[in-house]
Design a protein around this motif. Structure first.
Motif, PDB file in Angstrom:
ATOM      1  N   VAL A   1      -9.539  39.942  41.671  1.00 59.03           N
ATOM      2  CA  VAL A   1      -9.498  40.865  39.913  1.00 59.03           C
ATOM      3  C   VAL A   1      -8.687  40.796  40.152  1.00 59.03           C
ATOM      4  CG1 VAL A   1     -10.576  42.349  38.319  1.00 59.03           C
ATOM      5  CG2 VAL A   1     -12.141  40.131  40.107  1.00 59.03           C
ATOM      6  N   GLN A   2      -7.963  42.528  40.643  1.00 48.90           N
ATOM      7  CA  GLN A   2      -6.986  43.198  40.400  1.00 48.90           C
ATOM      8  C   GLN A   2      -5.847  42.151  40.473  1.00 48.90           C
ATOM      9  OE1 GLN A   2      -6.333  47.030  42.749  1.00 48.90           O
ATOM     10  NE2 GLN A   2      -8.369  47.505  41.664  1.00 48.90           N
ATOM     11  N   ASP A   3      -5.972  41.206  41.236  1.00 48.62           N
ATOM     12  CA  ASP A   3      -4.625  40.242  41.999  1.00 48.62           C
ATOM     13  C   ASP A   3      -5.315  39.286  40.810  1.00 48.62           C
ATOM     14  OD1 ASP A   3      -3.616  42.061  44.122  1.00 48.62           O
ATOM     15  OD2 ASP A   3      -4.389  39.858  45.151  1.00 48.62           O
ATOM     16  N   GLU A   4      -5.621  39.223  39.965  1.00 53.87           N
ATOM     17  CA  GLU A   4      -5.550  37.553  39.023  1.00 53.87           C
ATOM     18  C   GLU A   4      -6.207  36.749  39.792  1.00 53.87           C
ATOM     19  OE1 GLU A   4      -2.536  37.897  35.684  1.00 53.87           O
ATOM     20  OE2 GLU A   4      -4.140  39.860  34.845  1.00 53.87           O
ATOM     21  N   ARG A   5      -6.372  36.439  40.660  1.00 51.70           N
ATOM     22  CA  ARG A   5      -6.660  35.179  41.625  1.00 51.70           C
ATOM     23  C   ARG A   5      -7.755  34.688  41.465  1.00 51.70           C
ATOM     24  NH1 ARG A   5      -6.729  35.814  46.482  1.00 51.70           N
ATOM     25  NH2 ARG A   5      -6.607  38.303  46.691  1.00 51.70           N
ATOM     26  N   PHE A   6      -8.585  33.399  41.174  1.00 50.08           N
ATOM     27  CA  PHE A   6      -9.614  32.696  42.174  1.00 50.08           C
ATOM     28  C   PHE A   6      -9.920  33.486  43.834  1.00 50.08           C
ATOM     29  CE2 PHE A   6      -7.918  30.457  38.623  1.00 50.08           C
ATOM     30  CZ  PHE A   6      -8.897  29.867  37.344  1.00 50.08           C
ATOM     31  N   GLY A   7     -11.164  33.576  43.272  1.00 48.53           N
ATOM     32  CA  GLY A   7     -11.532  34.639  45.007  1.00 48.53           C
ATOM     33  C   GLY A   7     -12.123  34.038  45.823  1.00 48.53           C
ATOM     34  N   PHE A   8     -12.565  32.122  45.104  1.00 49.42           N
ATOM     35  CA  PHE A   8     -14.387  31.612  46.308  1.00 49.42           C
ATOM     36  C   PHE A   8     -13.482  31.258  47.110  1.00 49.42           C
ATOM     37  CE2 PHE A   8     -16.296  28.029  47.131  1.00 49.42           C
ATOM     38  CZ  PHE A   8     -17.889  27.992  47.431  1.00 49.42           C
ATOM     39  N   GLU A   9     -11.813  30.391  47.065  1.00 53.12           N
ATOM     40  CA  GLU A   9     -11.795  29.449  48.508  1.00 53.12           C
ATOM     41  C   GLU A   9     -11.115  30.692  49.346  1.00 53.12           C
ATOM     42  OE1 GLU A   9     -11.254  27.114  45.452  1.00 53.12           O
ATOM     43  OE2 GLU A   9     -10.827  29.146  44.954  1.00 53.12           O
ATOM     44  N   GLU A  10     -10.875  31.966  49.300  1.00 50.57           N
ATOM     45  CA  GLU A  10     -10.191  33.283  49.845  1.00 50.57           C
ATOM     46  C   GLU A  10     -11.181  33.325  50.565  1.00 50.57           C
ATOM     47  OE1 GLU A  10      -7.996  37.346  49.552  1.00 50.57           O
ATOM     48  OE2 GLU A  10      -9.723  36.865  48.262  1.00 50.57           O
ATOM     49  N   THR A  11     -12.638  33.921  49.461  1.00 52.87           N
ATOM     50  CA  THR A  11     -14.217  34.111  50.244  1.00 52.87           C
ATOM     51  C   THR A  11     -14.815  33.250  51.508  1.00 52.87           C
ATOM     52  OG1 THR A  11     -14.830  35.034  48.446  1.00 52.87           O
ATOM     53  CG2 THR A  11     -15.827  34.603  50.184  1.00 52.87           C
ATOM     54  N   ALA A  12     -13.936  31.469  51.001  1.00 54.49           N
ATOM     55  CA  ALA A  12     -14.671  30.459  52.363  1.00 54.49           C
ATOM     56  C   ALA A  12     -14.673  30.507  53.461  1.00 54.49           C
ATOM     57  CB  ALA A  12     -13.949  29.410  51.163  1.00 54.49           C
ATOM     58  N   TYR A  13     -12.201  31.510  53.230  1.00 53.54           N
ATOM     59  CA  TYR A  13     -11.914  31.784  54.704  1.00 53.54           C
ATOM     60  C   TYR A  13     -12.949  32.259  55.648  1.00 53.54           C
ATOM     61  CZ  TYR A  13      -7.250  31.251  57.248  1.00 53.54           C
ATOM     62  OH  TYR A  13      -6.614  31.406  58.598  1.00 53.54           O
ATOM     63  N   LEU A  14     -12.503  33.503  55.323  1.00 56.60           N
ATOM     64  CA  LEU A  14     -13.211  34.678  55.340  1.00 56.60           C
ATOM     65  C   LEU A  14     -14.824  34.879  56.291  1.00 56.60           C
ATOM     66  CD1 LEU A  14     -13.400  37.484  55.787  1.00 56.60           C
ATOM     67  CD2 LEU A  14     -14.319  37.709  53.680  1.00 56.60           C
ATOM     68  N   LEU A  15     -15.580  33.287  55.799  1.00 52.81           N
ATOM     69  CA  LEU A  15     -17.011  33.086  55.864  1.00 52.81           C
ATOM     70  C   LEU A  15     -16.222  32.538  57.125  1.00 52.81           C
ATOM     71  CD1 LEU A  15     -19.137  33.279  52.697  1.00 52.81           C
ATOM     72  CD2 LEU A  15     -18.744  35.089  54.320  1.00 52.81           C
ATOM     73  N   LEU A  16     -15.699  31.871  56.995  1.00 58.21           N
ATOM     74  CA  LEU A  16     -15.588  30.271  58.048  1.00 58.21           C
ATOM     75  C   LEU A  16     -14.849  31.383  59.426  1.00 58.21           C
ATOM     76  CD1 LEU A  16     -14.586  27.473  55.882  1.00 58.21           C
ATOM     77  CD2 LEU A  16     -16.578  27.774  57.225  1.00 58.21           C
TER      78      LEU A  16
END
Length: 456
Positions: free
Chosen positions: A91-106
């Motif tokens: 949010v602070q970086d004003e980015r979308f986070g779902f794809e990053e979260t997917a990478y982290l979880l996988l």
């Protein structure tokens, strides 16, 4: 004649057989206590029966103090990182986070910029469905339930895979990434088919765009004009992040482990998880919240009147109002007691969208119910622990403000949770465990076989 229509004799026979089946299936509740069976794999103290280990997600809601369980504000942790920090970061970086979260979880770690771009490019490549898939699989057999369409579509993709039964890590990962990427199209096209063939609405089939995030693509494909605001896309993205994973103990993730342990293919395992999430006790709660609030709004004239709200919530709890289930939907959780961190995070951003949509008064009504409902429930002594709003309390309101049709609420949950399911499937395969086969105790009395001509 409809395929499932029955004549009178068939209905009579089925009615009789259903009564027999129900009687034969009933087990006396006291036997569960006698044999110390934890129904639903939950203890009365809420700790749950330990059935496995995971490094993917953690749901933290209590601490042990001198042998006693003490409830604490809820925390949700992805791969060791608090969800609040994950959200704050993108949010602070004003980015979308779902794809990053997917990478982290996988993959277990946060991606750097290069890895993130490569991962997003791979997902974009995998967005495309097989040629004519939408026409031949989705549009030709439109379902009134989009989760049914989603499950059927996933199983159909098995036929388009040259190596569907290969459970090597590389092949399973490829299958999971393809499913994560194409779930938005499968769900949205399923809804468009439903809307057209069952709702007599115009048919819109927009292709996903490689330059958009998954959240943006959902809105672009769902809306006739493909337009959306930045805040709308960011809030949907946030909802996807918060729903992506919830530990191995939630029903659909546990189903993924159970089915994966048999050695079956990815498509069958994910279809089973979809079937689990389709159940209203798991994935459909936010629909009930929205319906409950529509009922509250129609019955209470002054939304500022906390006494009137309290009285009506008391009626709901007493099974005298709304659907007469005795449930105040969106309040309470199997694990969280003091607070659900997903609801806490979502609430702040919901207030911003409510301002943009001119729905501040309705948002205030939600906050009043959130405050009053736990007090009403505790007075009724129907719960053994403190209760609070869960994520479903606000997620339905988010989707409603985004003009997402109610039929899409649970499919959007699936679009998010496919990431968690994929991570759990990979974890189960990586650990090459035994087939999951819990014990059931038979409590039926022994009987002798009676010959046909001797039966009364």
């Amino acid at each position: 004649m409809n395929y499932f229509n029955l004549d009178k004799s068939e209905e009579t026979m089925l009615s009789m057989l259903s009564r027999m089946a129900e009687e034969s299936g009933f087990i006396k509740p006291e036997l569960y206590r006698k044999y110390e069976v934890k129904r639903g794999l939950r203890d009365l103290d809420g700790k749950g029966v330990l059935v496995g280990l995971t490094e993917i997600g953690e749901v933290h809601s209590y601490i042990m103090d001198e042998g006693e369980k003490v409830s604490v504000p809820g925390r949700l942790i992805y791969r060791g990182i608090d969800i609040r920090d994950i959200v704050k970061g993108f949010v602070q970086d004003e980015r979308f986070g779902f794809e990053e979260t997917a990478y982290l979880l996988l993959f277990g770690n946060l991606p750097d910029q290069k890895a993130q771009k490569e991962f997003e490019a791979l997902l974009s490549l995998y967005q495309r469905l097989p040629e004519d898939f939408a026409r031949d699989v989705i549009l030709k057999a439109p379902s009134k339930d989009i989760m049914n369409t989603l499950a059927r579509s996933v199983l159909a993709l098995y036929s388009f895979d040259d190596n569907p039964d290969d459970t090597s890590m590389q092949n399973v990962l490829k299958q999971c990434l393809r499913l994560i990427a194409c779930f938005p199209s499968l769900a949205v096209y399923g809804y468009q088919a439903f809307s057209h063939y069952h709702g007599n609405q115009s048919l819109y089939i927009h292709s996903p765009r490689a330059d958009l995030s998954i959240a943006e693509n959902i809105l672009a494909m769902l809306r006739p004009d493909s337009n959306y605001t930045k805040l709308e896309a960011r809030l949907l993205d946030l909802a996807l992040v918060l729903h992506a994973e919830h530990g191995g103990g939630n029903n659909s993730s546990f189903v993924t482990h159970v089915v994966t342990s048999t050695g079956t293919d990815t498509y069958s395992a994910i279809a089973a998880a979809i079937g689990s999430l389709k159940g209203p006790r798991h994935g459909g709660a936010n629909i009930k919240v929205v319906q409950m609030f529509e009922d509250i709004k129609s019955k209470i004239k002054d939304w500022e009147d906390e006494e009137a709200i309290e009285q009506y919530l008391t009626q709901i709890l007493a099974k005298d109002a709304f659907d007469r289930s005795g449930l105040i939907y969106g309040i309470g959780h199997a694990v969280y007691s003091i607070s659900d961190p997903r609801a806490v995070i979502l609430k702040h951003y919901v207030s911003l969208l409510a301002q943009e949509k001119g729905l501040e008064d309705e948002f205030k009504l939600y906050t009043k119910v959130e405050k009053i409902a736990p007090e009403v429930i505790s007075r009724g002594n129907t719960m053994y622990k403190t209760v609070s709003a869960n994520v479903d309390f606000y997620s339905g309101f988010v989707y409603k403000m985004l003009n997402i049709p109610m039929e899409m609420f649970t499919p959007i949950f699936a679009i998010s949770r496919i990431v968690g399911w994929s991570a759990h499937r990979i974890e189960e395969i990586a650990n090459t465990g035994k087939i999951i086969r819990p014990a059931y105790k038979n409590v039926a009395p022994r009987r002798k076989y009676v010959r046909m001509n001797e039966r009364s």
